[in-house]
Design a protein around this motif. Structure first.
Motif, mmCIF file in Angstrom:
data_model
loop_
_atom_site.group_PDB
_atom_site.id
_atom_site.type_symbol
_atom_site.label_atom_id
_atom_site.label_comp_id
_atom_site.label_asym_id
_atom_site.label_seq_id
_atom_site.Cartn_x
_atom_site.Cartn_y
_atom_site.Cartn_z
ATOM 1 N N LEU A 67 0.841 -1.199 0.000
ATOM 2 C CA LEU A 67 0.000 0.000 0.000
ATOM 3 C C LEU A 67 0.877 1.250 0.000
ATOM 4 N N LYS A 68 0.466 2.244 -0.746
ATOM 5 C CA LYS A 68 1.261 3.476 -0.823
ATOM 6 C C LYS A 68 1.094 4.347 0.416
ATOM 7 N N VAL A 69 0.075 4.042 1.230
ATOM 8 C CA VAL A 69 -0.165 4.818 2.453
ATOM 9 C C VAL A 69 0.272 4.019 3.674
ATOM 10 N N PRO A 70 0.531 4.677 4.806
ATOM 11 C CA PRO A 70 0.961 3.949 6.008
ATOM 12 C C PRO A 70 -0.149 3.072 6.576
ATOM 13 N N VAL A 71 0.247 1.885 7.046
ATOM 14 C CA VAL A 71 -0.661 0.930 7.682
ATOM 15 C C VAL A 71 -0.227 0.782 9.136
ATOM 16 N N ILE A 72 -1.195 0.903 10.044
ATOM 17 C CA ILE A 72 -0.910 0.853 11.476
ATOM 18 C C ILE A 72 -1.694 -0.311 12.076
ATOM 19 N N ALA A 73 -0.991 -1.275 12.659
ATOM 20 C CA ALA A 73 -1.641 -2.434 13.274
ATOM 21 C C ALA A 73 -1.758 -2.221 14.774
ATOM 22 N N ALA A 74 -2.925 -2.572 15.325
ATOM 23 C CA ALA A 74 -3.146 -2.544 16.769
ATOM 24 C C ALA A 74 -3.290 -3.979 17.242
ATOM 25 N N ILE A 75 -2.357 -4.431 18.086
ATOM 26 C CA ILE A 75 -2.275 -5.843 18.441
ATOM 27 C C ILE A 75 -2.742 -6.058 19.875
ATOM 28 N N GLU A 76 -3.830 -6.794 20.001
ATOM 29 C CA GLU A 76 -4.327 -7.241 21.294
ATOM 30 C C GLU A 76 -4.364 -8.762 21.276
ATOM 31 N N ARG B 231 3.317 -0.708 14.572
ATOM 32 C CA ARG B 231 2.561 -1.649 15.390
ATOM 33 C C ARG B 231 2.459 -1.132 16.832
ATOM 34 N N PHE B 232 1.224 -0.980 17.304
ATOM 35 C CA PHE B 232 0.958 -0.711 18.710
ATOM 36 C C PHE B 232 0.527 -2.025 19.342
ATOM 37 N N MET B 233 1.162 -2.416 20.435
ATOM 38 C CA MET B 233 0.913 -3.718 21.051
ATOM 39 C C MET B 233 0.499 -3.545 22.509
ATOM 40 N N ALA B 234 -0.562 -4.234 22.899
ATOM 41 C CA ALA B 234 -1.014 -4.192 24.289
ATOM 42 C C ALA B 234 0.030 -4.831 25.201
ATOM 43 N N HIS B 235 0.094 -4.373 26.432
ATOM 44 C CA HIS B 235 1.100 -4.854 27.378
ATOM 45 C C HIS B 235 0.945 -6.347 27.677
ATOM 46 N N ASP B 236 -0.260 -6.877 27.549
ATOM 47 C CA ASP B 236 -0.474 -8.299 27.837
ATOM 48 C C ASP B 236 -0.633 -9.145 26.576
ATOM 49 N N ALA B 237 -0.345 -8.568 25.405
ATOM 50 C CA ALA B 237 -0.434 -9.322 24.154
ATOM 51 C C ALA B 237 0.821 -10.173 23.958
ATOM 52 N N ARG B 238 0.727 -11.146 23.065
ATOM 53 C CA ARG B 238 1.856 -12.031 22.793
ATOM 54 C C ARG B 238 2.019 -12.233 21.292
ATOM 55 N N MET B 239 3.248 -12.580 20.896
ATOM 56 C CA MET B 239 3.595 -12.820 19.495
ATOM 57 C C MET B 239 4.390 -14.109 19.375
ATOM 58 N N ALA B 240 4.301 -14.746 18.208
ATOM 59 C CA ALA B 240 5.163 -15.897 17.928
ATOM 60 C C ALA B 240 5.185 -16.169 16.438
ATOM 61 N N ILE B 241 6.381 -16.470 15.938
ATOM 62 C CA ILE B 241 6.519 -16.999 14.576
ATOM 63 C C ILE B 241 6.362 -18.511 14.725
ATOM 64 N N MET B 242 5.153 -18.983 14.586
ATOM 65 C CA MET B 242 4.738 -20.293 15.084
ATOM 66 C C MET B 242 4.973 -21.461 14.132
ATOM 67 N N GLU B 243 5.438 -21.184 12.906
ATOM 68 C CA GLU B 243 5.438 -22.233 11.888
ATOM 69 C C GLU B 243 6.312 -23.432 12.223
ATOM 70 N N ALA B 244 7.365 -23.238 13.031
ATOM 71 C CA ALA B 244 8.224 -24.363 13.408
ATOM 72 C C ALA B 244 7.434 -25.453 14.122
ATOM 73 N N LYS B 245 6.352 -25.071 14.762
ATOM 74 C CA LYS B 245 5.489 -26.036 15.445
ATOM 75 C C LYS B 245 4.963 -27.095 14.498
#
Length: 264
Positions: A105-114, A131-145
């Motif tokens: 996209l030519k315009v900025p994209v802002i993700a809000a992660i909860e 990316r704005f992320m909630a203090h209790d949110a979690r992330m993982a690159i899960m594909e190895a699973k």
């Protein structure tokens, strides 16, 4: 217009809401198609100056729905061919377009992660410019699973954000990151008490600025930091040589049977 998305445009800002809260916004085949189509539609809308993306129900995206995995795997040879094929318009293959289209996209994209951004979810979040992320949110690159690699455009985003050794560790282990560690590693722009409100605030600010300047700024930075679309081809080619082969299938079976895998 969409079954899995809600899109609202107001004051030059498009809000894109992932709308499958009962499944924590896990991506199924319909979701894949709609994310790609929505990004294409917004690309052609000259009234849009910024995009905010978040998940309904307090969760960004829990990854790919197992139903979609089973559907894709029902034609494993066809899936491998899709993975290794560059699509028309140079926006990645069938599995990359739902995320890469937001990077393009030519315009900025802002993700809000909860909640969580796992697997496909983190790759979608990383496709955003901020990316704005909630203090209790979690992330993982899960594909190895599941014995595979991340292949939804992560080659376009991760090199801009973190060191190679850190990226390898997260990709190889699939371990879950708490919000503070994700921020320390550079995967989030800001931690926030209310990520959606902060994302909206930034979008309104950017939308009030010169569209030419904002779009050119995004193009400048993406060009300086970018590795080029050939990396998308590499993602697909590597995945096509892994998925459906004995080691990957043993990984899946062990995961489902809750046992240690045995590789021969």
């Amino acid at each position: 217009m969409y079954d899995r998305l809600e899109i609202e445009i107001k004051d030059h800002v498009a809000e894109v809401r992932l709308n499958r809260p009962e499944k924590k916004n896990a991506l199924d085949a319909v979701f894949f198609e709609e994310l790609a189509a929505a990004g294409e539609a917004l690309q052609d809308n000259d009234d849009i100056r910024a995009v905010v993306m978040y998940g309904n129900g307090g969760c960004f995206c829990a990854g790919i729905d197992t139903s979609a995995l089973m559907q894709f795997a029902s034609d494993i040879d066809g899936m491998r061919a899709e993975l290794a094929t560059r699509s028309a318009g140079d926006r990645g293959n069938k599995f990359q377009r739902p995320t890469v289209v937001w990077q393009d996209l030519k315009v900025p994209v802002i993700a809000a992660i909860e909640g969580v951004a796992f697997g496909a979810g983190i790759q979608l979040a990383l496709a955003a410019d901020f990316r704005f992320m909630a203090h209790d949110a979690r992330m993982a690159i899960m594909e190895a699973k599941w014995g595979i690699i991340p292949d939804m455009g992560i080659s376009q985003s991760l090199p801009q954000l973190m060191r190679a050794d850190q990226a390898k560790e997260l990709i190889m282990t699939g371990r879950i990151l708490e919000a503070q560690e994700a921020h320390d590693l550079g995967l989030t722009t800001y931690l926030a008490d209310d990520p959606v409100a902060e994302a909206r605030r930034m979008a309104a600010d950017l939308a009030a600025r010169s569209p030419d300047s904002i779009q050119a700024s995004k193009t400048l930075v993406d060009t300086l930091w970018g590795e080029g679309r050939d990396q998308l081809v590499l993602e697909g080619e590597l995945q096509s040589k892994i998925i459906g082969h004995p080691h990957q299938m043993e990984t899946v079976m062990a995961q489902m049977q809750k046992r240690a895998p045995v590789y021969k």
